[in-house]
Design a protein around this motif. Structure first.
Motif, PDB file in Angstrom:
ATOM      1  N   ASN A 195      -8.070  60.659 -62.107  1.00  0.00           N
ATOM      2  CA  ASN A 195      -9.348  60.239 -61.506  1.00  0.00           C
ATOM      3  C   ASN A 195      -9.941  61.338 -60.641  1.00  0.00           C
ATOM      4  N   GLY A 196      -9.494  62.583 -60.878  1.00  0.00           N
ATOM      5  CA  GLY A 196      -9.960  63.697 -60.057  1.00  0.00           C
ATOM      6  C   GLY A 196     -11.288  64.258 -60.528  1.00  0.00           C
ATOM      7  N   VAL A 197     -11.786  65.237 -59.769  1.00  0.00           N
ATOM      8  CA  VAL A 197     -13.073  65.855 -60.063  1.00  0.00           C
ATOM      9  C   VAL A 197     -12.940  67.368 -59.936  1.00  0.00           C
ATOM     10  N   VAL A 198     -13.698  68.084 -60.753  1.00  0.00           N
ATOM     11  CA  VAL A 198     -13.721  69.543 -60.698  1.00  0.00           C
ATOM     12  C   VAL A 198     -14.976  69.975 -59.939  1.00  0.00           C
ATOM     13  N   LEU A 199     -14.782  70.779 -58.904  1.00  0.00           N
ATOM     14  CA  LEU A 199     -15.889  71.332 -58.126  1.00  0.00           C
ATOM     15  C   LEU A 199     -16.056  72.793 -58.532  1.00  0.00           C
ATOM     16  N   VAL A 200     -17.165  73.113 -59.171  1.00  0.00           N
ATOM     17  CA  VAL A 200     -17.397  74.441 -59.731  1.00  0.00           C
ATOM     18  C   VAL A 200     -18.175  75.294 -58.721  1.00  0.00           C
ATOM     19  N   LEU A 201     -17.466  76.201 -58.042  1.00  0.00           N
ATOM     20  CA  LEU A 201     -18.104  77.111 -57.080  1.00  0.00           C
ATOM     21  C   LEU A 201     -18.282  78.471 -57.749  1.00  0.00           C
ATOM     22  N   GLN A 202     -19.250  78.540 -58.639  1.00  0.00           N
ATOM     23  CA  GLN A 202     -19.494  79.765 -59.388  1.00  0.00           C
ATOM     24  C   GLN A 202     -20.988  80.046 -59.458  1.00  0.00           C
ATOM     25  N   ASN A 203     -21.310  81.309 -59.696  1.00  0.00           N
ATOM     26  CA  ASN A 203     -22.697  81.703 -59.876  1.00  0.00           C
ATOM     27  C   ASN A 203     -23.125  81.522 -61.320  1.00  0.00           C
ATOM     28  N   GLY A 204     -24.431  81.376 -61.516  1.00  0.00           N
ATOM     29  CA  GLY A 204     -24.968  81.346 -62.863  1.00  0.00           C
ATOM     30  C   GLY A 204     -25.549  80.002 -63.249  1.00  0.00           C
TER      31      GLY A 204
END
Length: 315
Positions: free
Chosen positions: A97-106
């Motif tokens: 039940n987790g979530v991915v936090l995308v800290l990336q440029n673009g």
């Protein structure tokens, strides 16, 4: 999720800084490292910051993602040039039940992650941060630090804010990381490109810091022209960015300490450049709508040439 467990994939200038701040605030954080693993295991993480220096003498450090515990929030702070690894990494560390936090440029990054974990398990994050890595486990935070969070939905539909994004935002604020919650992630992505495209691209092509680009009348004008071309690109996605926002980005950069952008550091260190995520994807999005962003295209082709040289040398 009451007390969330965090994984940091990519413990560099960005992931190391935010992860260290989260751990310092008392959160359960687990760090994936490569070359720094032995050093950080023995000596911890050192953060020099304009907001106060600190050292984490002990951290949960891992060299192998398969040995990491499953986490509620998996923060992707890798360079986008390494995103081909995510399909192997994320299933090992993300809770059901987790979530991915995308800290990336673009642009279009969340779509790639959603293909791996599902559309309803991705949050985008945009960092306005000046931070460098001085050495193994040693991070130097020069300026700013705000993170904008936005929920991802298919085709980047604006879905507003949710309870989970508010909870994650509260964790970041607890760690003294300024937070904005964006109701429209695609607009926020284009807004970040207003800064990233001119400064990352020109810093490499012209071998210049942000201060040098702003100090010269000709390059400052070129920065502004590129910003307006990003605005034209955003319009092809149905997003409007105001002149006031451009003025704000110029003002921020005027006040910023002299800064070597992340792409310039990658170029100087002869690492692959994030050309496709920051330049190629926006160009292709605009071209689908029949708009050719000529000055950004010029930067793109120059950077592709330089990136190819770097990749050839590393083979």
């Amino acid at each position: 999720m009451l007390e969330r467990r965090y994984a940091i994939l990519g413990t560099g200038a960005l992931g190391g800084f935010y992860g260290a701040r989260l751990q310092k605030a008392g959160l359960d954080v687990h760090f994936l490292l490569k070359s720094d693993y032995e050093h950080v295991t023995q000596h911890g993480l050192v953060v020099e910051s304009k907001d106060g220096d600190f050292t984490l003498s002990q951290v949960n450090a891992y060299h192998d993602v398969e040995k990491m515990p499953r986490c509620d929030v998996v923060v992707v702070a890798l360079k986008t040039t390494q995103n081909h690894l995510l399909s192997q990494m994320l299933p090992h560390v993300l809770k059901d039940n987790g979530v991915v936090l995308v800290l990336q440029n673009g642009l279009g990054i969340e779509e790639e992650v959603a293909d791996i974990v599902g559309n309803d398990r991705v949050i985008g994050g945009l960092c306005f941060l000046c931070s460098n890595k001085l050495g193994p486990g040693h991070i130097h935070h020069l300026d700013y630090g705000k993170v904008t969070l936005g929920e991802y939905a298919p085709d980047y539909q604006a879905v507003g804010n949710t309870d989970r994004i508010q909870q994650i935002g509260n964790d970041f604020e607890r760690a003294r990381i300024p937070i904005d919650l964006a109701e429209d992630l695609l607009l926020a992505r284009w807004q970040k490109l207003v800064w990233n495209i001119p400064y990352n691209g020109l810093s490499v092509i012209l071998n210049a810091t942000t201060r040098e680009l702003m100090a010269d009348a000709y390059t400052r004008k070129l920065v502004e022209q590129l910003m307006y071309e990003v605005v034209a690109g955003a319009k092809t996605s149905g997003r409007t960015i105001s002149d006031r926002f451009i003025a704000k980005m110029l003002d921020y950069t005027d006040k910023m300490k002299p800064y070597r952008t992340s792409m310039k550091i990658d170029y100087d260190e002869r690492r692959p450049l994030e050309v496709e995520a920051i330049f190629g994807n926006p160009l292709r999005k605009a071209l689908v709508a029949g708009v050719n962003l000529l000055q950004i295209s010029c930067l793109y082709h120059q950077l592709k040439f330089l990136d190819a040289q770097i990749r050839e040398l590393s083979m």
